[in-house]
Design a protein around this motif. Sequence first.
Motif, PDB file in Angstrom:
ATOM      1  N   PRO A  65      53.459  27.105  33.733  1.00 41.63           N
ATOM      2  CA  PRO A  65      52.910  26.537  32.810  1.00 41.63           C
ATOM      3  C   PRO A  65      51.970  27.467  31.570  1.00 41.63           C
ATOM      4  O   PRO A  65      51.644  27.145  30.666  1.00 41.63           O
ATOM      5  CB  PRO A  65      51.896  25.659  33.337  1.00 41.63           C
ATOM      6  N   ARG A  66      51.831  28.640  31.993  1.00 41.57           N
ATOM      7  CA  ARG A  66      50.970  29.360  31.245  1.00 41.57           C
ATOM      8  C   ARG A  66      51.756  30.734  30.760  1.00 41.57           C
ATOM      9  O   ARG A  66      51.189  31.565  30.386  1.00 41.57           O
ATOM     10  CB  ARG A  66      49.857  30.185  32.195  1.00 41.57           C
ATOM     11  N   LEU A 105      47.515  35.128  27.204  1.00 44.01           N
ATOM     12  CA  LEU A 105      48.766  34.189  27.962  1.00 44.01           C
ATOM     13  C   LEU A 105      49.856  35.403  28.161  1.00 44.01           C
ATOM     14  O   LEU A 105      50.151  36.241  27.566  1.00 44.01           O
ATOM     15  CB  LEU A 105      49.446  33.305  26.948  1.00 44.01           C
ATOM     16  N   ASP A 106      50.617  35.325  29.213  1.00 48.49           N
ATOM     17  CA  ASP A 106      51.626  35.894  29.683  1.00 48.49           C
ATOM     18  C   ASP A 106      53.083  35.579  28.720  1.00 48.49           C
ATOM     19  O   ASP A 106      53.027  33.938  28.430  1.00 48.49           O
ATOM     20  CB  ASP A 106      52.319  35.988  31.054  1.00 48.49           C
ATOM     21  N   SER A 107      53.865  36.350  28.434  1.00 47.01           N
ATOM     22  CA  SER A 107      55.122  35.837  27.604  1.00 47.01           C
ATOM     23  C   SER A 107      56.234  36.806  27.921  1.00 47.01           C
ATOM     24  O   SER A 107      55.926  37.911  28.315  1.00 47.01           O
ATOM     25  CB  SER A 107      54.782  35.695  25.940  1.00 47.01           C
ATOM     26  N   VAL A 108      57.502  36.520  27.788  1.00 41.14           N
ATOM     27  CA  VAL A 108      58.769  36.863  27.892  1.00 41.14           C
ATOM     28  C   VAL A 108      59.385  37.061  26.883  1.00 41.14           C
ATOM     29  O   VAL A 108      59.970  35.783  26.402  1.00 41.14           O
ATOM     30  CB  VAL A 108      59.403  36.482  29.017  1.00 41.14           C
ATOM     31  N   ALA A 329      47.145  24.794  23.011  1.00 38.21           N
ATOM     32  CA  ALA A 329      47.888  23.784  23.646  1.00 38.21           C
ATOM     33  C   ALA A 329      48.257  23.626  25.066  1.00 38.21           C
ATOM     34  O   ALA A 329      48.608  22.614  25.746  1.00 38.21           O
ATOM     35  CB  ALA A 329      49.113  23.869  22.677  1.00 38.21           C
ATOM     36  N   ILE A 330      48.265  24.970  25.682  1.00 35.91           N
ATOM     37  CA  ILE A 330      48.596  25.050  27.076  1.00 35.91           C
ATOM     38  C   ILE A 330      47.228  24.560  27.562  1.00 35.91           C
ATOM     39  O   ILE A 330      47.347  24.011  28.812  1.00 35.91           O
ATOM     40  CB  ILE A 330      49.206  26.333  27.348  1.00 35.91           C
ATOM     41  N   ASP A 331      46.414  25.095  27.424  1.00 31.96           N
ATOM     42  CA  ASP A 331      44.823  24.656  28.056  1.00 31.96           C
ATOM     43  C   ASP A 331      45.023  22.990  28.037  1.00 31.96           C
ATOM     44  O   ASP A 331      44.649  22.668  29.205  1.00 31.96           O
ATOM     45  CB  ASP A 331      43.761  25.067  27.321  1.00 31.96           C
TER      46      ASP A 331
END
Length: 391
Positions: A65-66, A105-108, A329-331
């Motif tokens: 989710p994050r 935020l982590d991202s890939v 948005a994620i929070d």
Amino acid sequence: MTGSTDRFADDPAFAVHEGGKLSVQTKGAITSIADLALTYTPGVARVSSAIAAEPELARRYTWAPRVVAVVSDGTAVLGLGDIGPAAALPVMEGKACLFREFGGLDSVPVVLSTTDPDEVVAAVRAIAPSFGGINLEDISAPRCFEIEARLKEALQIPVMHDDQHGTAIVVLAALRNAATVTGRTLGDLRVVVSGAGAAGVACTKILLEAGIGEIAVADSQGLLHAGREGLTGTKQWLVEHTNPTGRTGSMADALSGADVYLGLSGGSVPEEAIAAMAPGCIVFSLANPTPEVDPQMAAKYAAVVATGRSDLPNQINNVLAFPGVFRGAIDAGATAITEGMKLAAATAIAGVVGEDLTPECIVPSPLDRRVAEAVAAAVADAARAEGVVRG
């Protein structure tokens, strides 16, 4: 191989990118058999079984989710064009660095070896359970419109094509403040947009939503207007929603008496066209690295000048938008990024400038850490107000 890489030894950019710019780190140490058993088998089986029975538990017991997927096919990399997925990967890694640095935020990065919209959509849908948001990046128009629309419809997580909406959010924030500093409102402004690609379309739409006075859009063939033939569906939409007075001719023709030039297309604009704009005009010349309008020349006629360059005042930089937009948005547990959330983000960015507002400071510095926090809070509040959050 050594000889081929030595030629980059004196370039600091290559040193920063060597071996990539990202790594994955564990949150807890594994120093005992007990740690191993809880982190992996057999302990992980209990968690997986619980999620299988109650899928919503994945929001608490996985990182998905994050984590944001930064997805590209490498067909429209800023300033470089269609360079393909492998060459686009350093850009996507850089975007992931900015998500971590500014949004927490982590991202890939995910680059795809296909340009077929059906295959891009299928690939992103297939990997979506691993992520809490999808940032589409550097996908050429008009495919980017279809890909984003289909993914937004298919997925229950935030999806945003940053080249469209990140740019639009920052442009709106900057134009709000430019209007204020010149004693006007958005409703007072007549805008000419040069470029009907991803950024041009998104900027036009958000300015319409925000109540711009009048706006017309030009592509390489001139102004979009009723009666032009051979238009794409997107350009036909622009015809139906812009240029209310039915102006025709070239973009330069339309600049006569205009309040705002918004350049999102490259090329160059002659000095006489800028000189013909309204007194106290506003010039946003955002092609990078070479603005469509020379900034020094523009300053002779314009009250406010903005570019996409970091070495000049008033840089329109997407990093002011996307980390906070996704964080908010994620929070909030949002299932989408709405127009209202984008408008809230723009208002928040403009507000950070505060009492520092001058013609040379209409947007915050990209390094201002207050921006992402303000944007995230505004976006989360808008998501809750619009009811696009999980219960």
